[in-house]
Design an enzyme around this catalytic site. Structure first.
Site, PDB file in Angstrom:
ATOM      1  N   PRO A 130       0.789  -1.235   0.000  1.00  0.00           N
ATOM      2  CA  PRO A 130       0.000   0.000   0.000  1.00  0.00           C
ATOM      3  C   PRO A 130       0.820   1.285   0.000  1.00  0.00           C
ATOM      4  O   PRO A 130       1.836   1.380   0.693  1.00  0.00           O
ATOM      5  CB  PRO A 130      -0.809  -0.085   1.294  1.00  0.00           C
ATOM      6  CG  PRO A 130      -0.704  -1.463   1.773  1.00  0.00           C
ATOM      7  CD  PRO A 130       0.415  -2.141   1.076  1.00  0.00           C
ATOM      8  N   ASN A 131       0.329   2.220  -0.778  1.00  0.00           N
ATOM      9  CA  ASN A 131       0.843   3.588  -0.880  1.00  0.00           C
ATOM     10  C   ASN A 131       2.132   3.710  -1.688  1.00  0.00           C
ATOM     11  O   ASN A 131       2.556   4.828  -1.986  1.00  0.00           O
ATOM     12  CB  ASN A 131       1.036   4.229   0.514  1.00  0.00           C
ATOM     13  CG  ASN A 131      -0.273   4.325   1.277  1.00  0.00           C
ATOM     14  OD1 ASN A 131      -1.241   4.871   0.744  1.00  0.00           O
ATOM     15  ND2 ASN A 131      -0.337   3.785   2.465  1.00  0.00           N
ATOM     16  N   ARG A 146       5.423  12.016  -2.759  1.00  0.00           N
ATOM     17  CA  ARG A 146       5.219  12.501  -1.385  1.00  0.00           C
ATOM     18  C   ARG A 146       6.381  12.005  -0.518  1.00  0.00           C
ATOM     19  O   ARG A 146       7.002  10.996  -0.830  1.00  0.00           O
ATOM     20  CB  ARG A 146       3.934  11.919  -0.779  1.00  0.00           C
ATOM     21  CG  ARG A 146       2.657  12.266  -1.489  1.00  0.00           C
ATOM     22  CD  ARG A 146       2.037  13.545  -0.912  1.00  0.00           C
ATOM     23  NE  ARG A 146       0.702  13.787  -1.469  1.00  0.00           N
ATOM     24  CZ  ARG A 146       0.447  14.203  -2.705  1.00  0.00           C
ATOM     25  NH1 ARG A 146       1.446  14.422  -3.532  1.00  0.00           N
ATOM     26  NH2 ARG A 146      -0.789  14.392  -3.106  1.00  0.00           N
ATOM     27  N   TYR A 175      11.406   8.560   1.465  1.00  0.00           N
ATOM     28  CA  TYR A 175      11.362   7.509   0.442  1.00  0.00           C
ATOM     29  C   TYR A 175      12.091   7.861  -0.859  1.00  0.00           C
ATOM     30  O   TYR A 175      12.125   7.046  -1.769  1.00  0.00           O
ATOM     31  CB  TYR A 175       9.899   7.147   0.146  1.00  0.00           C
ATOM     32  CG  TYR A 175       9.177   6.611   1.368  1.00  0.00           C
ATOM     33  CD1 TYR A 175       9.613   5.448   2.000  1.00  0.00           C
ATOM     34  CD2 TYR A 175       8.086   7.281   1.911  1.00  0.00           C
ATOM     35  CE1 TYR A 175       8.973   4.961   3.130  1.00  0.00           C
ATOM     36  CE2 TYR A 175       7.435   6.796   3.039  1.00  0.00           C
ATOM     37  CZ  TYR A 175       7.887   5.640   3.649  1.00  0.00           C
ATOM     38  OH  TYR A 175       7.264   5.151   4.760  1.00  0.00           O
ATOM     39  N   ASN A 228       8.141  -5.731  -1.010  1.00  0.00           N
ATOM     40  CA  ASN A 228       8.065  -4.638  -0.040  1.00  0.00           C
ATOM     41  C   ASN A 228       6.594  -4.570   0.369  1.00  0.00           C
ATOM     42  O   ASN A 228       5.779  -3.977  -0.334  1.00  0.00           O
ATOM     43  CB  ASN A 228       8.515  -3.312  -0.659  1.00  0.00           C
ATOM     44  CG  ASN A 228       8.480  -2.192   0.385  1.00  0.00           C
ATOM     45  OD1 ASN A 228       7.896  -2.343   1.469  1.00  0.00           O
ATOM     46  ND2 ASN A 228       9.093  -1.068   0.051  1.00  0.00           N
ATOM     47  N   ALA A 288       3.146  -1.139   4.788  1.00  0.00           N
ATOM     48  CA  ALA A 288       2.611  -1.196   6.161  1.00  0.00           C
ATOM     49  C   ALA A 288       2.167  -2.608   6.556  1.00  0.00           C
ATOM     50  O   ALA A 288       2.172  -2.951   7.746  1.00  0.00           O
ATOM     51  CB  ALA A 288       1.457  -0.219   6.306  1.00  0.00           C
ATOM     52  N   GLU A 330      12.802  -9.611   1.367  1.00  0.00           N
ATOM     53  CA  GLU A 330      11.974  -8.509   1.864  1.00  0.00           C
ATOM     54  C   GLU A 330      12.791  -7.222   1.754  1.00  0.00           C
ATOM     55  O   GLU A 330      13.939  -7.175   2.209  1.00  0.00           O
ATOM     56  CB  GLU A 330      11.619  -8.805   3.331  1.00  0.00           C
ATOM     57  CG  GLU A 330      10.858  -7.691   4.022  1.00  0.00           C
ATOM     58  CD  GLU A 330      10.629  -8.018   5.514  1.00  0.00           C
ATOM     59  OE1 GLU A 330      10.861  -9.191   5.936  1.00  0.00           O
ATOM     60  OE2 GLU A 330      10.247  -7.103   6.244  1.00  0.00           O
ATOM     61  N   HIS A 352      12.849  -2.909   2.228  1.00  0.00           N
ATOM     62  CA  HIS A 352      12.272  -1.639   2.688  1.00  0.00           C
ATOM     63  C   HIS A 352      13.166  -0.507   2.229  1.00  0.00           C
ATOM     64  O   HIS A 352      14.392  -0.584   2.405  1.00  0.00           O
ATOM     65  CB  HIS A 352      12.125  -1.616   4.206  1.00  0.00           C
ATOM     66  CG  HIS A 352      11.216  -2.697   4.684  1.00  0.00           C
ATOM     67  ND1 HIS A 352       9.861  -2.631   4.531  1.00  0.00           N
ATOM     68  CD2 HIS A 352      11.487  -3.903   5.245  1.00  0.00           C
ATOM     69  CE1 HIS A 352       9.327  -3.738   4.989  1.00  0.00           C
ATOM     70  NE2 HIS A 352      10.279  -4.538   5.420  1.00  0.00           N
ATOM     71  N   ARG A 387      13.081   4.166  12.799  1.00  0.00           N
ATOM     72  CA  ARG A 387      11.787   4.854  12.809  1.00  0.00           C
ATOM     73  C   ARG A 387      10.947   4.426  14.019  1.00  0.00           C
ATOM     74  O   ARG A 387      11.478   3.897  14.977  1.00  0.00           O
ATOM     75  CB  ARG A 387      11.103   4.602  11.457  1.00  0.00           C
ATOM     76  CG  ARG A 387      11.955   5.092  10.277  1.00  0.00           C
ATOM     77  CD  ARG A 387      11.268   4.885   8.952  1.00  0.00           C
ATOM     78  NE  ARG A 387      10.052   5.679   8.857  1.00  0.00           N
ATOM     79  CZ  ARG A 387       9.133   5.528   7.893  1.00  0.00           C
ATOM     80  NH1 ARG A 387       9.328   4.619   6.945  1.00  0.00           N
ATOM     81  NH2 ARG A 387       8.062   6.285   7.866  1.00  0.00           N
TER      82      ARG A 387
HETATM   83  O1  CA2 Z   1      10.527   1.718   3.970  1.00  0.00           O
HETATM   84  C1  CA2 Z   1       9.699   1.050   3.356  1.00  0.00           C
HETATM   85  O2  CA2 Z   1       9.875   0.650   2.207  1.00  0.00           O
HETATM   86  C2  CA2 Z   1       8.345   0.753   4.008  1.00  0.00           C
HETATM   87  O3  CA2 Z   1       7.971  -0.576   3.645  1.00  0.00           O
HETATM   88  C3  CA2 Z   1       7.374   1.754   3.432  1.00  0.00           C
HETATM   89  C4  CA2 Z   1       5.989   1.700   4.068  1.00  0.00           C
HETATM   90  C5  CA2 Z   1       6.074   1.727   5.587  1.00  0.00           C
HETATM   91  O4  CA2 Z   1       4.789   1.531   6.141  1.00  0.00           O
HETATM   92  C6  CA2 Z   1       7.022   0.670   6.118  1.00  0.00           C
HETATM   93  O5  CA2 Z   1       7.091   0.792   7.524  1.00  0.00           O
HETATM   94  C7  CA2 Z   1       8.404   0.823   5.522  1.00  0.00           C
HETATM   95  C8  CA2 Z   1       5.143   2.877   3.614  1.00  0.00           C
HETATM   96  C9  CA2 Z   1       5.052   3.054   2.140  1.00  0.00           C
HETATM   97  C10 CA2 Z   1       4.412   4.366   1.881  1.00  0.00           C
HETATM   98  O6  CA2 Z   1       4.880   4.838   0.656  1.00  0.00           O
HETATM   99  C11 CA2 Z   1       4.729   6.151   0.389  1.00  0.00           C
HETATM  100  C12 CA2 Z   1       5.372   6.599  -0.739  1.00  0.00           C
HETATM  101  C13 CA2 Z   1       5.280   7.915  -1.057  1.00  0.00           C
HETATM  102  C14 CA2 Z   1       4.544   8.780  -0.286  1.00  0.00           C
HETATM  103  C15 CA2 Z   1       3.895   8.319   0.843  1.00  0.00           C
HETATM  104  C16 CA2 Z   1       3.994   6.981   1.177  1.00  0.00           C
END
Ligand code: CA2
Length: 146
Positions: free
Chosen positions: A11-12, A19, A24, A75, A78, A99, A101, A108
């Site tokens: 997700p996201n 963003r 990221y 990946n 969340a 896996e 990230h 974090r």
């Molecule tokens: O660091 C990572 O790759 C995560 O898997 C990213 C997840 C987070 O919940 C994990 O704890 C770590 C969140 C991805 C959200 O991606 C976004 C990308 C651009 C803007 C906002 C969110």
């Protein structure tokens, strides 16, 4: 028959590059896909690429990879920290799993420090940004060529 590595994103991650670049980075998911496809082509490997904001869709994709893909890079975003269902699905997949990230989850919030998925992963990469996907692919290619 060509080998396939499936790259799954949770997700996201469709918003990558748009963003929170301080966490990221500036690269998009399309940039990651292109980078992986370039690397894979050199070794005659095919990349399957998938992103979903829905846990069930990711599970369905893992089931579809069974008997088809030779390795998975995931990946779970969340879902990493919550999903026993994705862990169980990955346990039904017979090949190697990495896996990835983008961020260093251990720097974090504490709720990001635990991953359900890590119990099944052969390797875990965090904090290397998009390079983590590339390192995961290099590892899997080496495993496939061994
Ligand atoms: O660091 C990572 O790759 C995560 O898997 C990213 C997840 C987070 O919940 C994990 O704890 C770590 C969140 C991805 C959200 O991606 C976004 C990308 C651009 C803007 C906002 C969110």
């Amino acid at each position: 028959m060509s080998r396939v590595i499936d790259v799954l994103n949770g997700p996201n991650l469709n918003l990558l590059g748009q963003r929170q670049p301080e966490i990221y980075g500036h690269e998009t998911l399309a940039d990651i896909r292109a980078m992986l496809e370039n690397r894979a082509t050199i070794s005659g490997i095919e990349i399957g690429f998938f992103q979903s904001n829905h846990e069930g869709a990711i599970i369905d994709r893992i089931h579809a990879a069974r008997g088809k893909a030779d390795g998975i890079i995931i990946n779970p975003a969340a879902h990493t920290h919550t999903s026993v269902a994705i862990l169980d699905a990955l346990k039904t997949f017979e090949g190697p799993v990495v896996e990835v990230h983008l961020s260093n989850v251990h720097q974090r919030e504490t709720f990001r420090h635990h991953s359900y998925v890590s119990q099944r992963a052969d390797g875990v990469i965090a904090g290397l940004g998009t390079l983590g996907y590339r390192a995961a692919l290099d590892f899997l290619i080496q495993r496939l060529e061994a």
